[in-house]
Enzyme design. Sequence first.
Site, PDB file in Angstrom:
ATOM      1  NE  ARG A  50      19.593  16.774  12.592  1.00  0.00           N
ATOM      2  CZ  ARG A  50      19.194  15.540  12.335  1.00  0.00           C
ATOM      3  NH1 ARG A  50      19.359  14.579  13.236  1.00  0.00           N
ATOM      4  NH2 ARG A  50      18.662  15.227  11.172  1.00  0.00           N
ATOM      5  CG  ASP A  51      21.414  13.380   9.835  1.00  0.00           C
ATOM      6  OD1 ASP A  51      21.415  12.684  10.868  1.00  0.00           O
ATOM      7  OD2 ASP A  51      21.013  12.957   8.746  1.00  0.00           O
ATOM      8  CG  HIS A  70      17.739  13.445   4.991  1.00  0.00           C
ATOM      9  ND1 HIS A  70      18.297  14.511   5.672  1.00  0.00           N
ATOM     10  CD2 HIS A  70      18.267  12.328   5.544  1.00  0.00           C
ATOM     11  CE1 HIS A  70      19.126  14.039   6.615  1.00  0.00           C
ATOM     12  NE2 HIS A  70      19.128  12.720   6.546  1.00  0.00           N
ATOM     13  CG  HIS A 121      21.626   8.640   5.615  1.00  0.00           C
ATOM     14  ND1 HIS A 121      22.400   8.752   6.743  1.00  0.00           N
ATOM     15  CD2 HIS A 121      20.591   9.494   5.795  1.00  0.00           C
ATOM     16  CE1 HIS A 121      21.851   9.622   7.579  1.00  0.00           C
ATOM     17  NE2 HIS A 121      20.750  10.086   7.039  1.00  0.00           N
ATOM     18  CB  CYS A 140      22.921   4.398  10.225  1.00  0.00           C
ATOM     19  SG  CYS A 140      21.454   3.534  10.816  1.00  0.00           S
TER      20      CYS A 140
END
Lengths: 317, 317
Positions: A16-17, A215, A217, A248
Site C-alpha cells: 500500500r504505502d 511508522h 520514513h 513522499c
Amino acid sequence: MTQLPSHVDIREVGPRDGLQIEAPISTAGKIRLLQALVATGVRRIEATAFVSPRAVPAMADAERIAEYVGTVPGVDWSGLVASPNGATRAIGSGLRTIEYVVSAADGHSWANARRSTQDAVDAVAEVARIVHDAGGRLEVIIATAWDCPFDGPTDPQRTAGIAARALELGADQLCFGDTIGTATPARVRRLLDAVRAAIGGPGDGGADPVALGAHFHNTRGTGIASAFAAVQAGIRQLDASVGGLGGCPFAPGASGNIATEELVYLLDDAGISTGVDLDAVLAAAAVARELVGHPLESNLFRAGGRNRPRPAPADDR
Amino acid sequence: MTQLPSHVDIREVGPRDGLQIEAPISTAGKIRLLQALVATGVRRIEATAFVSPRAVPAMADAERIAEYVGTVPGVDWSGLVASPNGATRAIGSGLRTIEYVVSAADGHSWANARRSTQDAVDAVAEVARIVHDAGGRLEVIIATAWDCPFDGPTDPQRTAGIAARALELGADQLCFGDTIGTATPARVRRLLDAVRAAIGGPGDGGADPVALGAHFHNTRGTGIASAFAAVQAGIRQLDASVGGLGGCPFAPGASGNIATEELVYLLDDAGISTGVDLDAVLAAAAVARELVGHPLESNLFRAGGRNRPRPAPADDR
C-alpha cells in the site's frame, strides 16, 4: 539496551504505502508480491487503500486485492481508508482490520483529505461504528505526527490530544506516522512521552492502554534509528516496507519507508524476534524490484546481508 | 535516552575515506571541498592517506594536500597510514595527528595491507615511536572490528584484545571501524562492553582510559542507528562523511560512510552539540556532488532538511 522486548510485530506496508506513488502495476503483479511477502513470515500486511482512484490510481484495484487476500488465511490483512465512505468500501470488500488515517496538521489534512484535522478526528466515531458493526478492528493512524510539509513541526501536545480523542471515539489501536521522514530518536521519545501522558499509558516497561505503533520514513536517513528508538521506548508494532518502497510526493527524490529487511536485520542482531525471515524478505524485494522497474532505496538490498549474496540487479547503484 | 552527552565530536572523513574509491579528482577540487568542510565548523578532518599511489590512486597527492592543510589553522587535520613507512611520510609532510589502521581480521589484513593482523599490531610500536618522536598523536583504527568480508564475524574478544595491545604499544586513542557496514546497535554495545572489559574502561557514565571513537558505514542501512547506539553507550567521537561519500570495494553498489549531515541532523534534535552547522554541511555536500559527478548516498542531501530546500540536483533520484 535494557528493556528490549523479545518480540516486535512488523506490519508490511509495501503493497500500500510502498506502491501508492508508483505507476500502477497490474493486480496480478501485486498478487505476486503479496505471495512473496506472505512467504517471509510477516503476519500483518497492509494490502491496499480504499481511496479515490482519481487521486491514487495505483490503488484503483482495492476491491480485487481484498478479494484475493480473503482467500489467504493466517495473515492479518488490513486496508487503509481516509473517510467513512472508504471504511464502508473496505468492510464491504471483506476486510476486517481497518486503518483510518487522520493528519495531525491541518495543512496536510487539507491537502490529503480536503478537510481539517478536527473534522477528520470527529469522523473517527462514524468510522468506528462502521468497522465495529461488522465485527472489525479499527486502527487510527495519526499522520504528520512529528512534522507537516506545510505547517512545519507538529506540537507533540497536539498529536497526543488527537491520540486521546481517537481512543475516546472508538479507536482500538493507534499508530504514529512520520509522514515526511523527519523524525529522529530524541523526538520519537518526546512524542511518545506526550502521548502516554495524554492517554494514561504507564510508559516504559508497562503496558499501554492500547497497542501503539509507529511508522517511519527514511527520508533524512534517520528512519531506522527512529524505529529502534521507538522499540527502546516500548513500541512493539512497527511499519516497514519491503525494499524501502515508497516515497513522499512532497519531496522529489526522497527515499521511502524504512526497509523491512533493514529493520529485520537490526532486530535479529538484537535478539528481538519478528517471525520474519531475512532471506525471504530479500527475495520479496527482488520481486518488488522487478515490478517497479527501478532501483530500490534499501541499502541492504543493494549490498546484500552479512554473509549473504547481493540480491539487487548488478547495475543498481 | 538517559546518559546522553552534551557534545559529540565528529571527524569528517569525506576527503579520505569518501574519496578513496572515487576516480581521482584534482588537488584543486579537493581543496575546494576541504574549504567547504572547514566552513561547516567541524574541527577534526581526515585530510588524506599516505598509502601506495598504485593501490589507491585517489590519494596520490597526499603530500600536496598536507601542504595545503598546514596553512589552515584551527582544525585538527589527520592523515591515515597503514605502515611505518606511511607514518614517516605523513610526519614528513607536516601532519601531527596520525591514524594507523590495523585490521582485526586476518583476511582483511592480508587483502588491505599484505600482512597478518599480528604483524600489523606489532608495528604499532614503531609507528608510535615515529609519531611521538615528532611530537604527534597516534590514533589506532581497528578495521573489521565487527565483521570481515573474508573471515566473517570478528570475535569481540579478538577486537578487544587488539585494542588493549595497541594501547600498550603506544596508541593515544582508538577507533573501531565498521569497515563493511554490517554493525547494528546491539552488536555495537556488545563490542564496546568487551573492549572496556579489556582496556579497563569504566563503561557508561565514566571516562574511558583513552578516547574511543567509532566509524560506521551505512551499507545495510543501520549505520546511523549504530552511531547513535554508540553515543548511548558512551562514545563521544564519531566519524562521518559529507554526503555519505564512500563505499566498499568488496560490495558493488554498497553505500558509503554514514553521512555527516544525517548524523548532525539527528544529534541536533537530541540537543547534542557538534559545532557543525547543518546548512553548511549541505553546501559542502553540493561541492562534493559536483566533484564526484554522480548522485550521493545521503538521503538528507537528496530530500533536504526539515524546513530546508532540497540541495541535490533535481535529477538525483
